[in-house]
Design a protein around this motif. Structure first.
Motif, PDB file in Angstrom:
ATOM      1  N   LEU A   6      -2.867  -3.363  -8.801  1.00 38.67           N
ATOM      2  CA  LEU A   6      -3.093  -2.663  -7.533  1.00 38.67           C
ATOM      3  C   LEU A   6      -4.544  -2.217  -7.384  1.00 38.67           C
ATOM      4  O   LEU A   6      -4.900  -1.606  -6.373  1.00 38.67           O
ATOM      5  CB  LEU A   6      -2.158  -1.454  -7.422  1.00 38.67           C
ATOM      6  N   CYS A   8      -4.979 -11.154   5.292  1.00 36.68           N
ATOM      7  CA  CYS A   8      -5.489 -10.097   4.401  1.00 36.68           C
ATOM      8  C   CYS A   8      -6.587  -9.293   5.080  1.00 36.68           C
ATOM      9  O   CYS A   8      -6.656  -8.061   4.931  1.00 36.68           O
ATOM     10  CB  CYS A   8      -6.017 -10.708   3.103  1.00 36.68           C
ATOM     11  N   THR A  28      -2.868  -0.494   5.282  1.00 41.90           N
ATOM     12  CA  THR A  28      -3.861  -0.161   4.243  1.00 41.90           C
ATOM     13  C   THR A  28      -5.242   0.066   4.834  1.00 41.90           C
ATOM     14  O   THR A  28      -6.240  -0.421   4.315  1.00 41.90           O
ATOM     15  CB  THR A  28      -3.918  -1.253   3.154  1.00 41.90           C
ATOM     16  N   THR A  46       0.224  -2.280   0.593  1.00 43.20           N
ATOM     17  CA  THR A  46      -0.449  -3.088  -0.424  1.00 43.20           C
ATOM     18  C   THR A  46       0.490  -4.140  -1.022  1.00 43.20           C
ATOM     19  O   THR A  46       0.151  -5.318  -1.123  1.00 43.20           O
ATOM     20  CB  THR A  46      -0.981  -2.182  -1.545  1.00 43.20           C
ATOM     21  N   ILE A  69      -6.808  -6.117  -2.114  1.00 47.42           N
ATOM     22  CA  ILE A  69      -6.006  -6.385  -3.304  1.00 47.42           C
ATOM     23  C   ILE A  69      -5.202  -7.669  -3.112  1.00 47.42           C
ATOM     24  O   ILE A  69      -5.118  -8.517  -4.009  1.00 47.42           O
ATOM     25  CB  ILE A  69      -5.087  -5.194  -3.602  1.00 47.42           C
ATOM     26  N   THR A  99      -6.341   1.054  -5.645  1.00 44.02           N
ATOM     27  CA  THR A  99      -5.267   1.896  -5.133  1.00 44.02           C
ATOM     28  C   THR A  99      -4.840   2.933  -6.172  1.00 44.02           C
ATOM     29  O   THR A  99      -4.381   4.026  -5.821  1.00 44.02           O
ATOM     30  CB  THR A  99      -4.053   1.029  -4.742  1.00 44.02           C
ATOM     31  N   TYR A 113       1.069   3.773   1.990  1.00 46.45           N
ATOM     32  CA  TYR A 113      -0.055   2.926   1.557  1.00 46.45           C
ATOM     33  C   TYR A 113       0.356   1.945   0.458  1.00 46.45           C
ATOM     34  O   TYR A 113       0.028   0.753   0.531  1.00 46.45           O
ATOM     35  CB  TYR A 113      -1.216   3.805   1.091  1.00 46.45           C
ATOM     36  N   PRO A 114       1.080   2.388  -0.580  1.00 46.41           N
ATOM     37  CA  PRO A 114       1.500   1.420  -1.605  1.00 46.41           C
ATOM     38  C   PRO A 114       2.387   0.313  -1.040  1.00 46.41           C
ATOM     39  O   PRO A 114       2.319  -0.830  -1.489  1.00 46.41           O
ATOM     40  CB  PRO A 114       2.269   2.288  -2.611  1.00 46.41           C
ATOM     41  N   ASN A 134      -6.682  -5.622   3.391  1.00 50.70           N
ATOM     42  CA  ASN A 134      -6.033  -5.558   2.094  1.00 50.70           C
ATOM     43  C   ASN A 134      -6.806  -6.379   1.058  1.00 50.70           C
ATOM     44  O   ASN A 134      -6.478  -7.553   0.810  1.00 50.70           O
ATOM     45  CB  ASN A 134      -4.598  -6.081   2.211  1.00 50.70           C
TER      46      ASN A 134
END
Length: 550
Positions: free
Chosen positions: A39, A501, A135, A169, A508, A42, A165-166, A506
């Motif tokens: 992650l 993305c 994100t 992601t 990640i 993050t 947020y997680p 994002n």
């Protein structure tokens, strides 16, 4: 105990210590991977939440300052990095990619607005869900700022963003896992050469209309923005000048753009079969008297100068054929504006190239010094731009804010700074360092600010509604637009994934895509759509809040 007292008593030293410790902890955790996926940064956000949850807090003004400065530093240096290639990317499929990216943003926003109108969530919580699902922390900052300016509570925005947020992601990575095989199977894209990319071709002069004409008299070479680098005549090569006359049987090597090759073939008479665009050509073996060498522009006094003003051909008898910048080779036409870090391909005798080298610099270590003037001047201008009120007929003027003004000014400084003799060049490592420092500081402060009430909030029924809504806001637009991108617009699977993305901001998921696809197409698409995506989300966040309270 003195250590506990130090960590719990608000002060400038305590604030710096806690923020630095959160960043260090998050970055250490970022090295942990599960099945090859991490992650990344993050974890800094989560470390900040954990620190806030156990009771650590800093002075609110210190926290706000560090959070704002980190956000500005991250978003401005990102704009500077992608600025040089941003304009040209629009000319080669960038417009379509940005339209698709905008569709992702608008679909997600529409879902959020419908949820707001149905009364599912209050405005502050909904804005946090929208920003967390996508994100997009700069948009969160813009929404919080607007809520505060209107005298409205904004605490739930950070909390709902921290919860969702997680999810945003992970959904980005999940989208790639689920869709990448389908996208590749339906990929009918055709490889496209960037419009400004230099293309090398050689021609045989067998057109009577060309014979006897001088290089200066052939207007097509100027209209097509070509550079004649060598002429072979009777087995000997030489570099032409404006007074050179073409003769029947000459073989001409030209740097141009691929779209002009057909017209040049008709003009000269015949194109030969040599492929000059492969990477394994030994240019110095073509002629015993001429060499080809790359020279790096490292003298600040050349920054912002037009190539034509240096008169290299007239003064030194050499030809500058190409300029390499931001990973692309451009035709070295007379109107090219040089900037620090440009790599010039120079053709001529060894002695004359050495003379050019002394004038251009070619001292790599000179590029290692960061040009902080352009960074701080750009930040000041970006903050001023972000504070300019824009009247849209609403009850409150729209502002670009910290994030919007900084990214726009970063793009401008990166793309056009040299035209105003601002040295905007920064080494990739220095730029990455500044970006990482800014993002880490921002995420640490954001998590610390939300962490105090996080545990009590996440166990409430409202948190499950936030998470469910985040899944719909993030996943539905990604799937729909990805299918349209490949089936309707015939974009490649790699470009589509990179576009998604970038639209979801994002990095990640992009990192995972790069490891999986082994291609730079995803990164190019990401950079192409990211600035406009950030800009739109920042503006949309403000407009939604202001329209709701209008």
């Amino acid at each position: 105990m003195w250590l506990i007292e130090f960590l719990t008593t608000p002060s400038a030293l305590q604030a710096v210590t806690i923020i630095a410790a959160i960043c260090a902890t998050g970055l250490a955790l970022a090295k942990v991977k599960f099945r090859g996926v991490s992650l990344g940064s993050t974890f800094i956000f989560f470390a900040g939440i954990a620190a806030g949850a156990i009771g650590l807090n800093v002075d609110p003004l210190m926290l706000k300052y560090a959070e704002s400065f980190g956000l500005v530093l991250f978003i401005y240096t990102l704009g500077m990095q992608v600025g040089p290639g941003f304009v040209s990317s629009f000319l080669t499929g960038g417009t379509t990619l940005n339209l698709l990216s905008t569709s992702v943003i608008l679909l997600g926003t529409l879902i959020a607005v419908v949820a707001l109108c149905c009364g599912l969530l209050p405005i502050d919580a909904l804005m946090g869900v929208l920003c967390g699902a996508t994100t997009n922390t700069p948009a969160l900052g813009a929404a919080q700022q607007t809520l505060s300016d209107l005298g409205q509570p904004a605490s739930a925005a950070a909390l709902s963003c921290a919860v969702t947020y997680p999810i945003g992601t992970v959904l980005g990575i999940l989208f790639i896992v689920i869709m990448q095989k389908w996208l590749k199977n339906h990929d009918k894209s055709v490889p496209v050469t960037p419009k400004d990319e230099a293309f090398i071709a050689s021609f045989h002069v067998c057109n009577p209309a060309v014979c006897g004409k001088t290089l200066a008299e052939l207007s097509i070479l100027h209209d097509a923005k070509c550079v004649v680098t060598r002429i072979w005549r009777k087995g000997k090569a030489f570099i032409p000048d404006a007074k050179t006359t073409f003769e029947d049987g000459d073989r001409v090597l030209i740097i141009t753009r691929q779209q002009h090759v057909t017209a040049l073939t008709i003009f000269f008479g015949k194109q030969d079969d040599t492929d000059w665009n492969t990477h394994n050509i030994d240019w110095n073996s073509l002629d015993k008297d001429l060499v080809s060498q790359r020279i790096i522009v490292t003298r600040p006094n050349l920054n912002g100068r037009r190539l034509s003003s240096l008169h290299f051909r007239e003064r030194f008898g050499v030809t500058v054929s190409r300029v390499r910048r931001s990973g692309m080779n451009f035709v070295a036409t007379s109107d090219v504006v040089l900037r620090m870090g440009d790599r010039l391909t120079v053709v001529g005798t060894k002695e004359n190239i050495e003379r050019v080298e002394k004038e251009v610099g070619n001292v790599v270590k000179n590029l290692d010094d960061p040009n902080l003037v352009a960074i701080f001047v750009g930040i000041v201008l970006g903050l001023i731009l972000g504070s300019v009120p824009i009247e849209l007929g609403l009850s409150y003027p729209v502002r670009l804010g910290l994030a919007g003004g900084s990214v726009v000014m970063g793009l401008i400084m990166g793309a056009y700074g040299p035209r105003f003799h601002m040295v905007s060049y920064t080494t990739t490592s220095a730029n990455l360092m500044l970006r990482a420092l800014g993002l880490s500081t921002y995420l640490a402060c954001l998590g610390l600010d939300a962490g105090g009430d996080f545990l009590s909030t996440v166990m409430q029924p409202a948190a499950f509604l936030w998470m469910g809504l985040a899944v719909v806001i993030a996943f539905v637009p990604m799937i729909i637009v990805a299918i349209v991108s490949v089936v309707r617009y015939h974009k490649s699977a790699e470009s589509t994934i990179g576009m998604i993305c970038g639209a979801m901001a994002n990095p990640i998921a992009l990192s995972y895509a790069n490891d999986l696809l082994r291609s730079d197409k995803a990164s190019v698409a990401y950079v192409t759509v990211y600035p406009l995506g950030i800009f739109l989300r920042v503006i949309i966040a403000q407009i939604i809040v202001m329209c709701w309270f209008a």
